[in-house]
Design a protein around this motif. Structure first.
Motif, PDB file in Angstrom:
ATOM      1  N   MET A   1      -8.779  10.299   1.709  1.00 36.38           N
ATOM      2  CA  MET A   1      -8.373   8.891   1.399  1.00 36.38           C
ATOM      3  C   MET A   1      -6.729   8.842   1.181  1.00 36.38           C
ATOM      4  N   ILE A   2      -5.859   7.954   1.777  1.00 36.48           N
ATOM      5  CA  ILE A   2      -4.560   7.909   1.588  1.00 36.48           C
ATOM      6  C   ILE A   2      -4.363   7.007   0.460  1.00 36.48           C
ATOM      7  N   THR A   3      -3.401   7.285  -0.367  1.00 29.63           N
ATOM      8  CA  THR A   3      -2.905   6.250  -1.450  1.00 29.63           C
ATOM      9  C   THR A   3      -1.433   6.281  -1.410  1.00 29.63           C
ATOM     10  N   ALA A   4      -0.669   5.005  -1.918  1.00 27.16           N
ATOM     11  CA  ALA A   4       0.643   5.094  -2.175  1.00 27.16           C
ATOM     12  C   ALA A   4       1.178   6.062  -2.968  1.00 27.16           C
ATOM     13  N   VAL A   5       0.450   6.394  -4.079  1.00 26.45           N
ATOM     14  CA  VAL A   5       1.021   7.433  -4.869  1.00 26.45           C
ATOM     15  C   VAL A   5       1.191   8.790  -4.156  1.00 26.45           C
ATOM     16  N   ASP A   6       0.198   9.272  -3.567  1.00 25.29           N
ATOM     17  CA  ASP A   6       0.133  10.432  -2.697  1.00 25.29           C
ATOM     18  C   ASP A   6       1.364  10.428  -1.874  1.00 25.29           C
ATOM     19  N   VAL A   7       1.588   9.643  -0.892  1.00 28.52           N
ATOM     20  CA  VAL A   7       2.852   9.200   0.029  1.00 28.52           C
ATOM     21  C   VAL A   7       4.185   9.663  -0.909  1.00 28.52           C
ATOM     22  N   ILE A   8       4.143   8.865  -1.935  1.00 33.27           N
ATOM     23  CA  ILE A   8       5.615   8.990  -2.614  1.00 33.27           C
ATOM     24  C   ILE A   8       5.810  10.233  -3.281  1.00 33.27           C
ATOM     25  N   ARG A   9       4.599  11.030  -3.604  1.00 35.71           N
ATOM     26  CA  ARG A   9       4.654  12.293  -4.243  1.00 35.71           C
ATOM     27  C   ARG A   9       5.143  13.289  -3.269  1.00 35.71           C
ATOM     28  N   LYS A  31       0.735  -6.037   4.550  1.00 35.93           N
ATOM     29  CA  LYS A  31       0.040  -6.976   4.081  1.00 35.93           C
ATOM     30  C   LYS A  31      -0.235  -7.139   2.516  1.00 35.93           C
ATOM     31  N   GLY A  32       0.867  -6.604   1.842  1.00 35.48           N
ATOM     32  CA  GLY A  32       0.629  -6.821   0.377  1.00 35.48           C
ATOM     33  C   GLY A  32       0.057  -5.919  -0.471  1.00 35.48           C
ATOM     34  N   ALA A  33      -0.769  -4.850   0.198  1.00 33.75           N
ATOM     35  CA  ALA A  33      -1.411  -3.939  -0.692  1.00 33.75           C
ATOM     36  C   ALA A  33      -0.783  -2.863  -1.138  1.00 33.75           C
ATOM     37  N   VAL A  34       0.476  -2.709  -0.954  1.00 34.86           N
ATOM     38  CA  VAL A  34       1.355  -1.733  -1.783  1.00 34.86           C
ATOM     39  C   VAL A  34       2.384  -2.573  -2.299  1.00 34.86           C
ATOM     40  N   ALA A  35       2.735  -2.312  -3.690  1.00 40.51           N
ATOM     41  CA  ALA A  35       3.565  -3.005  -4.411  1.00 40.51           C
ATOM     42  C   ALA A  35       5.063  -2.847  -3.963  1.00 40.51           C
ATOM     43  N   ASP A  36       6.053  -3.809  -4.339  1.00 37.65           N
ATOM     44  CA  ASP A  36       7.352  -3.647  -4.093  1.00 37.65           C
ATOM     45  C   ASP A  36       7.902  -1.982  -4.667  1.00 37.65           C
ATOM     46  N   GLU A  37       7.337  -1.962  -6.062  1.00 40.18           N
ATOM     47  CA  GLU A  37       7.943  -0.847  -6.873  1.00 40.18           C
ATOM     48  C   GLU A  37       7.584   0.406  -6.217  1.00 40.18           C
ATOM     49  N   GLN A  38       6.422   0.360  -5.572  1.00 39.87           N
ATOM     50  CA  GLN A  38       6.050   1.535  -4.856  1.00 39.87           C
ATOM     51  C   GLN A  38       6.653   2.085  -3.605  1.00 39.87           C
ATOM     52  N   MET A  39       7.088   1.005  -2.858  1.00 41.15           N
ATOM     53  CA  MET A  39       7.734   0.947  -1.788  1.00 41.15           C
ATOM     54  C   MET A  39       9.315   1.356  -1.973  1.00 41.15           C
ATOM     55  N   SER A  40       9.890   0.851  -3.065  1.00 43.70           N
ATOM     56  CA  SER A  40      11.013   1.052  -3.710  1.00 43.70           C
ATOM     57  C   SER A  40      11.174   2.562  -3.875  1.00 43.70           C
ATOM     58  N   ALA A  41      10.233   3.130  -4.357  1.00 43.11           N
ATOM     59  CA  ALA A  41      10.262   4.441  -4.908  1.00 43.11           C
ATOM     60  C   ALA A  41      10.220   5.368  -3.584  1.00 43.11           C
ATOM     61  N   LEU A  42       9.628   4.876  -2.620  1.00 43.00           N
ATOM     62  CA  LEU A  42       9.447   5.580  -1.641  1.00 43.00           C
ATOM     63  C   LEU A  42      10.717   5.595  -0.607  1.00 43.00           C
ATOM     64  N   ALA A  43      11.256   4.525  -0.487  1.00 46.80           N
ATOM     65  CA  ALA A  43      12.766   4.400   0.041  1.00 46.80           C
ATOM     66  C   ALA A  43      13.798   5.247  -0.444  1.00 46.80           C
TER      67      ALA A  43
END
Length: 424
Positions: A1-9, A31-43
């Protein structure tokens, strides 16, 4: 299972994102399932650690697939698009699209609005009374069939992931990342469905890319992305150390563009328009034509008038003029030796030609006329700039921005070439 936290890490620690991770996070963010804060961290992680060519290609593909793609197969002629990375006085799209259309090549120019010191093509065109920039897909295709050129806004269904991510990058100081810039530009361009894309990558103080090596890397990355999606893509690296042409501002730049279409206009604007037209026509297989002749003999002007009228614009209407103007004059005589493009762009923005945030209105008549440019002689007391605005309180900040950003020397300064490199 993929999660936003794993992708960012993964990217935070300098790892390489898998295709599955990229597909998942772009889809989930759209779709809004990943928060702006998480996508900001990935960017920010991508900004700091970069991305490999395969990651950039997958990221671009995922953003393309986040929405619809235009099908231009029914247009019945080659479709070639142009994109500029943005600069000061860069009104090239306006004369270029109708010029290329003269030679039975369709130009589906989906453009944007200005933000900060760079002007927006849509803002310029909306200074023409009645001009409509919001068209349906069917209207775009019909206009390409009939006239060959359309300059309008992209629909919200085209690469919606990029629209969300772009707004986020703008407020998180992650705009200048080459992987994110390249994928942002190319996902929209590829989704537009053109057969070929010509890129005008600006270099210099008035561009987002100040450094030549970085600009070349961006151009090479975008050309590779286009080719990966079977789109003939080529790029010109062009100088943006001084403003392009004699104007920066919406109606002012439209007026200058019409001068070019009438066979006149500033030499640098004409040169770049013709060189980009040659690239676009070559990509469409039209090698034995002369775009410069079509500017001189009125064919490009005829195509411009048809395009403006088709989009509701009054081609014979008087363009807006600002209510107030001030001039900046030379204190000593000599030759203009330097003129910082970025300062001119910021000054035009402060006069009301641009906006600080998305959605703000702009003044159609605001901006700057450059009465003397680099290499030209000026007498003491002669005007170098004419500043236009409807809001006189804006003059001091604009004048302060230009102070010390242009110089008069004793000897004529030689301007460098506009075309710095070509990537194919």
């Amino acid at each position: 299972m993929i999660t936003a936290v794993d992708v960012i890490r993964t990217k935070r620690d300098g790892g390489e994102l898998s295709t599955a991770q990229i597909d998942w996070i772009i889809d989930a963010y759209t779709k809004g399932a990943v928060a702006d804060e998480q996508m900001s961290a990935l960017a920010m992680a991508i900004f700091l650690n970069g991305a490999k060519p395969r990651e950039i290609a997958d990221w671009t593909a995922a953003m393309i697939h986040s929405g619809i793609t235009l099908n231009l197969a029914g247009v019945g002629k080659p479709c070639v698009d142009k994109h500029s990375t943005g600069g000061v006085g860069d009104k090239i799209t306006l004369p270029l699209a109708p010029l290329v259309a003269v030679f039975d090549v369709a130009v589906p120019q989906l453009s944007g609005r200005g933000l900060g010191h760079t002007g927006g093509t849509l803002d310029k065109l909306e200074s023409i009374p009645g001009f409509k920039v919001d068209l349906t897909e069917d209207e775009v295709i019909e206009q390409l069939k009939e006239i060959g050129a359309v300059i309008c806004a992209a629909t919200g269904d085209l690469a919606p992931a990029d629209k969300k991510l772009y707004a986020l990058r703008d407020i998180t100081s992650t705009v200048e990342s080459i992987p994110l810039i390249a994928s942002s530009i190319m996902c929209k361009k590829i989704a537009e469905g053109a057969d070929a894309i010509v890129l005008d990558v600006k270099v210099g103080s008035g561009a987002f890319m100040k450094d030549f090596a970085q600009a070349r890397e961006l151009a090479e990355t975008m050309v590779r992305l286009g080719r990966d999606h079977d789109v003939d893509t080529r790029a010109l690296l062009t100088d943006m150390s001084i403003p392009l042409g004699r104007t920066a501002g919406n109606a002012l730049e439209v007026r200058e563009s019409v001068e070019v279409l009438a066979g006149g206009g500033p030499e640098d604007v004409v040169e770049l328009t013709v060189e980009l037209a040659k690239e676009m026509l070559a990509a469409a297989g039209r090698m034995d034509v002369d775009p410069a002749a079509a500017l001189k003999d009125g064919r490009a002007m005829d195509a411009w008038r048809k395009m403006v009228a088709a989009q509701g614009g009054d081609v014979d209407a008087t363009l807006p003029v600002a209510q107030e103007f001030e001039e900046i004059k030379a204190e000593t005589g000599g030759y203009i030796s330097e003129m910082d493009a970025y300062a001119v762009g910021v000054a035009a923005w402060r006069l009301g030609a641009g906006r600080e945030r998305q959605g703000q209105p702009v003044q159609a008549g605001a901006g700057i006329e450059i009465l003397k440019t680099v290499g030209e002689q000026v007498q003491a007391g002669e005007a170098v700039f004419r500043l236009h605005t409807d809001t006189p309180a804006r003059f001091p900040a604009a004048m302060e921005t230009l102070a010390g950003q242009w110089k008069v020397g004793a000897e004529p300064a030689k301007r460098g070439p506009i075309i710095l490199d070509r990537i194919v």
